[in-house]
Design a protein around this motif. Structure first.
Motif, PDB file in Angstrom:
ATOM      1  N   ILE A  79     -11.819  43.081  33.659  1.00  0.00           N
ATOM      2  CA  ILE A  79     -11.291  44.430  33.461  1.00  0.00           C
ATOM      3  C   ILE A  79     -12.422  45.416  33.706  1.00  0.00           C
ATOM      4  CG2 ILE A  79     -10.253  46.050  31.822  1.00  0.00           C
ATOM      5  CD1 ILE A  79     -10.013  42.439  30.945  1.00  0.00           C
ATOM      6  N   GLY A  80     -12.258  46.292  34.688  1.00  0.00           N
ATOM      7  CA  GLY A  80     -13.220  47.349  34.933  1.00  0.00           C
ATOM      8  C   GLY A  80     -12.841  48.588  34.138  1.00  0.00           C
ATOM      9  N   VAL A  81     -13.851  49.289  33.618  1.00  0.00           N
ATOM     10  CA  VAL A  81     -13.603  50.513  32.850  1.00  0.00           C
ATOM     11  C   VAL A  81     -14.413  51.646  33.472  1.00  0.00           C
ATOM     12  CG1 VAL A  81     -13.765  51.649  30.599  1.00  0.00           C
ATOM     13  CG2 VAL A  81     -13.242  49.196  30.726  1.00  0.00           C
ATOM     14  N   MET A  83     -14.075  49.186  22.733  1.00  0.00           N
ATOM     15  CA  MET A  83     -12.803  48.970  22.037  1.00  0.00           C
ATOM     16  C   MET A  83     -11.911  47.974  22.778  1.00  0.00           C
ATOM     17  SD  MET A  83     -11.548  52.375  20.112  1.00  0.00           S
ATOM     18  CE  MET A  83     -12.630  53.361  19.075  1.00  0.00           C
ATOM     19  N   VAL A  84     -11.885  48.044  24.097  1.00  0.00           N
ATOM     20  CA  VAL A  84     -11.098  47.070  24.865  1.00  0.00           C
ATOM     21  C   VAL A  84     -11.630  45.659  24.619  1.00  0.00           C
ATOM     22  CG1 VAL A  84     -10.523  46.279  27.196  1.00  0.00           C
ATOM     23  CG2 VAL A  84     -10.353  48.717  26.626  1.00  0.00           C
ATOM     24  N   ALA A  85     -12.949  45.513  24.670  1.00  0.00           N
ATOM     25  CA  ALA A  85     -13.554  44.190  24.454  1.00  0.00           C
ATOM     26  C   ALA A  85     -13.300  43.694  23.038  1.00  0.00           C
ATOM     27  CB  ALA A  85     -15.048  44.256  24.746  1.00  0.00           C
ATOM     28  N   LEU A  86     -13.385  44.593  22.058  1.00  0.00           N
ATOM     29  CA  LEU A  86     -13.155  44.204  20.667  1.00  0.00           C
ATOM     30  C   LEU A  86     -11.714  43.735  20.474  1.00  0.00           C
ATOM     31  CD1 LEU A  86     -14.357  44.080  17.805  1.00  0.00           C
ATOM     32  CD2 LEU A  86     -13.652  46.460  17.501  1.00  0.00           C
ATOM     33  N   ALA A  88     -13.680  39.200  30.879  1.00  0.00           N
ATOM     34  CA  ALA A  88     -14.862  40.058  30.956  1.00  0.00           C
ATOM     35  C   ALA A  88     -14.430  41.518  31.047  1.00  0.00           C
ATOM     36  CB  ALA A  88     -15.725  39.699  32.162  1.00  0.00           C
ATOM     37  N   VAL A  89     -15.136  42.383  30.324  1.00  0.00           N
ATOM     38  CA  VAL A  89     -14.882  43.827  30.349  1.00  0.00           C
ATOM     39  C   VAL A  89     -16.146  44.490  30.897  1.00  0.00           C
ATOM     40  CG1 VAL A  89     -14.194  45.861  29.028  1.00  0.00           C
ATOM     41  CG2 VAL A  89     -13.389  43.585  28.342  1.00  0.00           C
ATOM     42  N   ILE A  90     -16.013  45.105  32.073  1.00  0.00           N
ATOM     43  CA  ILE A  90     -17.169  45.589  32.812  1.00  0.00           C
ATOM     44  C   ILE A  90     -17.100  47.106  32.955  1.00  0.00           C
ATOM     45  CG2 ILE A  90     -18.481  45.374  34.953  1.00  0.00           C
ATOM     46  CD1 ILE A  90     -18.262  42.764  33.358  1.00  0.00           C
ATOM     47  N   GLU A  91     -18.097  47.797  32.413  1.00  0.00           N
ATOM     48  CA  GLU A  91     -18.183  49.248  32.580  1.00  0.00           C
ATOM     49  C   GLU A  91     -18.698  49.562  33.982  1.00  0.00           C
ATOM     50  OE1 GLU A  91     -20.627  53.002  30.611  1.00  0.00           O
ATOM     51  OE2 GLU A  91     -20.199  51.247  29.367  1.00  0.00           O
ATOM     52  N   MET A  92     -18.061  50.529  34.646  1.00  0.00           N
ATOM     53  CA  MET A  92     -18.399  50.848  36.026  1.00  0.00           C
ATOM     54  C   MET A  92     -18.573  52.356  36.167  1.00  0.00           C
ATOM     55  SD  MET A  92     -15.671  48.142  37.719  1.00  0.00           S
ATOM     56  CE  MET A  92     -16.145  48.402  39.423  1.00  0.00           C
ATOM     57  N   THR A 152      -4.874  44.374  25.980  1.00  0.00           N
ATOM     58  CA  THR A 152      -4.678  43.101  25.274  1.00  0.00           C
ATOM     59  C   THR A 152      -3.246  42.600  25.422  1.00  0.00           C
ATOM     60  OG1 THR A 152      -6.384  43.682  23.657  1.00  0.00           O
ATOM     61  CG2 THR A 152      -4.831  41.959  23.027  1.00  0.00           C
ATOM     62  N   LYS A 153      -2.268  43.469  25.200  1.00  0.00           N
ATOM     63  CA  LYS A 153      -0.869  43.045  25.268  1.00  0.00           C
ATOM     64  C   LYS A 153      -0.481  42.649  26.686  1.00  0.00           C
ATOM     65  CE  LYS A 153       3.209  42.214  23.682  1.00  0.00           C
ATOM     66  NZ  LYS A 153       3.401  41.010  22.833  1.00  0.00           N
ATOM     67  N   GLU A 154      -0.916  43.434  27.682  1.00  0.00           N
ATOM     68  CA  GLU A 154      -0.532  43.133  29.065  1.00  0.00           C
ATOM     69  C   GLU A 154      -1.168  41.846  29.566  1.00  0.00           C
ATOM     70  OE1 GLU A 154       1.802  44.718  30.757  1.00  0.00           O
ATOM     71  OE2 GLU A 154       2.116  46.124  29.096  1.00  0.00           O
ATOM     72  N   LEU A 155      -2.283  41.427  28.957  1.00  0.00           N
ATOM     73  CA  LEU A 155      -2.905  40.155  29.318  1.00  0.00           C
ATOM     74  C   LEU A 155      -2.333  38.988  28.520  1.00  0.00           C
ATOM     75  CD1 LEU A 155      -4.925  41.955  30.884  1.00  0.00           C
ATOM     76  CD2 LEU A 155      -6.726  40.390  30.156  1.00  0.00           C
ATOM     77  N   GLY A 156      -1.386  39.269  27.622  1.00  0.00           N
ATOM     78  CA  GLY A 156      -0.731  38.202  26.875  1.00  0.00           C
ATOM     79  C   GLY A 156      -1.205  38.036  25.452  1.00  0.00           C
ATOM     80  N   GLY A 157      -1.969  38.999  24.955  1.00  0.00           N
ATOM     81  CA  GLY A 157      -2.461  38.925  23.586  1.00  0.00           C
ATOM     82  C   GLY A 157      -1.456  39.485  22.584  1.00  0.00           C
ATOM     83  N   ASP A 158      -1.895  39.565  21.322  1.00  0.00           N
ATOM     84  CA  ASP A 158      -1.032  39.993  20.230  1.00  0.00           C
ATOM     85  C   ASP A 158      -1.488  41.363  19.740  1.00  0.00           C
ATOM     86  OD1 ASP A 158       1.013  39.094  18.021  1.00  0.00           O
ATOM     87  OD2 ASP A 158      -0.700  39.932  16.949  1.00  0.00           O
ATOM     88  N   LEU A 159      -0.562  42.312  19.648  1.00  0.00           N
ATOM     89  CA  LEU A 159      -0.914  43.678  19.251  1.00  0.00           C
ATOM     90  C   LEU A 159      -1.464  43.735  17.835  1.00  0.00           C
ATOM     91  CD1 LEU A 159       2.004  45.801  20.784  1.00  0.00           C
ATOM     92  CD2 LEU A 159      -0.419  45.881  21.407  1.00  0.00           C
TER      93      LEU A 159
END
Length: 361
Positions: A14-16, A28-31, A66-70, A203-210
């Motif tokens: 995920i690029g940010v 926050m996305v990574a957390l 992976a969450v990558i700041e760009m 998180t939800k769109e990748l299949g995680g739990d809200l």
């Protein structure tokens, strides 16, 4: 070399990006993702053509996402970063005026940042802040790219309702196609509500739990010099937002300052890299400070004198004092501040306003 190394990993990346708030949103996305997956994230702000490759080398076989700041400051940079990190998902926080000196217009900034999608595949998702007018303009554009929206606007896929301030934190109801839930954050500011919504959406769109993601976000702690709240033995509340500054970032910080009881003091230094708009941008920040109930405005630097001029143009202006150096500002503040005051410190990185925070603490 980093691009070749990245190709060894078949995991969601995920690029940010965005003009303001990249690092906090990335955190926050990574957390939120880490509630379910082993998550690698950019450390600090290693988001440039030098820092991003170094970040990719931190990938290990055990990482699941992976969450990558760009970050970019000129034409062509985001496309090169996208070829290295190859994000299949991307989050865009906003389009402001950071680096407008090099890029000329906000339209150019948006076009350059959209190169974060250069390596998108079928099934990729672009997560966009629906409250940003430039990003909202993409609603009927880029039909080939799936877009998921977060924000306060009623049409956003993931939106916040019943937003309220709770001391040093925020509470809101997150509403999505999958239901609603209450989210509490230990940091103030409506902008942080949007950052949290981005984390929930990804998180939800990748299949995680809200719910798991929301519980993780409740443990968020700000990074150094990014709206860190300190309380001194002398009764001061110091909001250390000294890492960097742009007009949009200062507006968010002033909103946070306005939520605190007590006499509000803003210590603001020069904003750099604003090019032709720098005088107007500084004046508008001063006007915003005055409207927001700042009682004492202290400026540092030649450009920041325009902040004081903007504040003094308001019908009920604050007391304004301007200084050339951090040392002079610190000396004045030691005499001027009293117990119960709330002090915001912010300026561009080159102004080293963290020295002022250290002087107060």
């Amino acid at each position: 070399i980093a691009a070749a190394y990245r190709s060894r990993f078949n995991i969601p990346v995920i690029g940010v990006t965005g003009s303001v708030g990249k690092t906090t949103t990335k955190e926050m996305v990574a957390l939120a993702l880490s509630a379910r997956w082993n998550t690698m994230k950019t450390e600090g702000n290693q988001n440039s053509q030098v820092g991003l490759p170094l970040t990719m080398f931190r990938l290990e076989p055990e990482h699941e996402v992976a969450v990558i700041e760009m970050g970019m400051s000129d034409f062509g940079e985001m496309g090169r970063l996208a070829q290295i990190a190859r994000p299949q998902y991307a989050v865009m926080t906003n389009i402001g005026v950071s680096h407008i000196q090099q890029l000329g217009t906000q339209e150019n900034i948006l076009a350059e940042k959209l190169h974060i999608t250069d390596a998108f595949l079928p099934g990729s998702i672009l997560f966009l802040n629906g409250d940003d007018p430039h990003l909202a303009g993409l609603r009927n554009m880029m039909p080939a790219v799936r877009k998921v929206w977060f924000g306060m606007a009623p049409w956003c896929d993931y939106r916040a309702e019943q937003v309220e301030r709770l001391g040093d934190g925020m509470r809101f109801t997150a509403v999505s196609p999958f239901g609603s839930l209450t989210v509490e954050l230990p940091v103030p500011g409506v902008h942080n509500v949007r950052n949290a919504l981005a984390g929930l959406a990804v998180t939800k769109e990748l299949g995680g739990d809200l719910r798991e993601a929301a519980e993780a976000l409740a443990s968020y702690r700000p990074l150094a010099m990014r709206q860190q709240i300190h309380r001194t033995q002398g009764g001061l509340t110091v909001i250390d937002d000294s890492y960097n500054a742009s007009p949009d970032a200062i507006y968010s910080s002033l909103e946070v300052l306005g939520g605190f009881p007590g006499r509000r003091v803003a210590v603001l230094a020069d904003m750099l890299e604003l090019g032709a708009i720098e005088k107007k941008a500084h004046e508008e920040v001063g006007l915003c400070a005055a409207r927001g109930g700042v009682s004492l405005l202290v400026t540092v630097g030649e450009r920041a004198k325009w902040i004081a001029e903007g504040a003094q143009s308001y019908r009920n202006p604050p007391e304004c004092r301007s200084f050339a150096t951090n040392e002079e500002a610190i000396a004045f503040l030691h005499n001027a501040l009293k117990s119960g005051d709330v002090v915001l410190v912010k300026g561009s990185r080159g102004m080293r306003t963290d020295e002022i925070v250290k002087g107060l603490l």
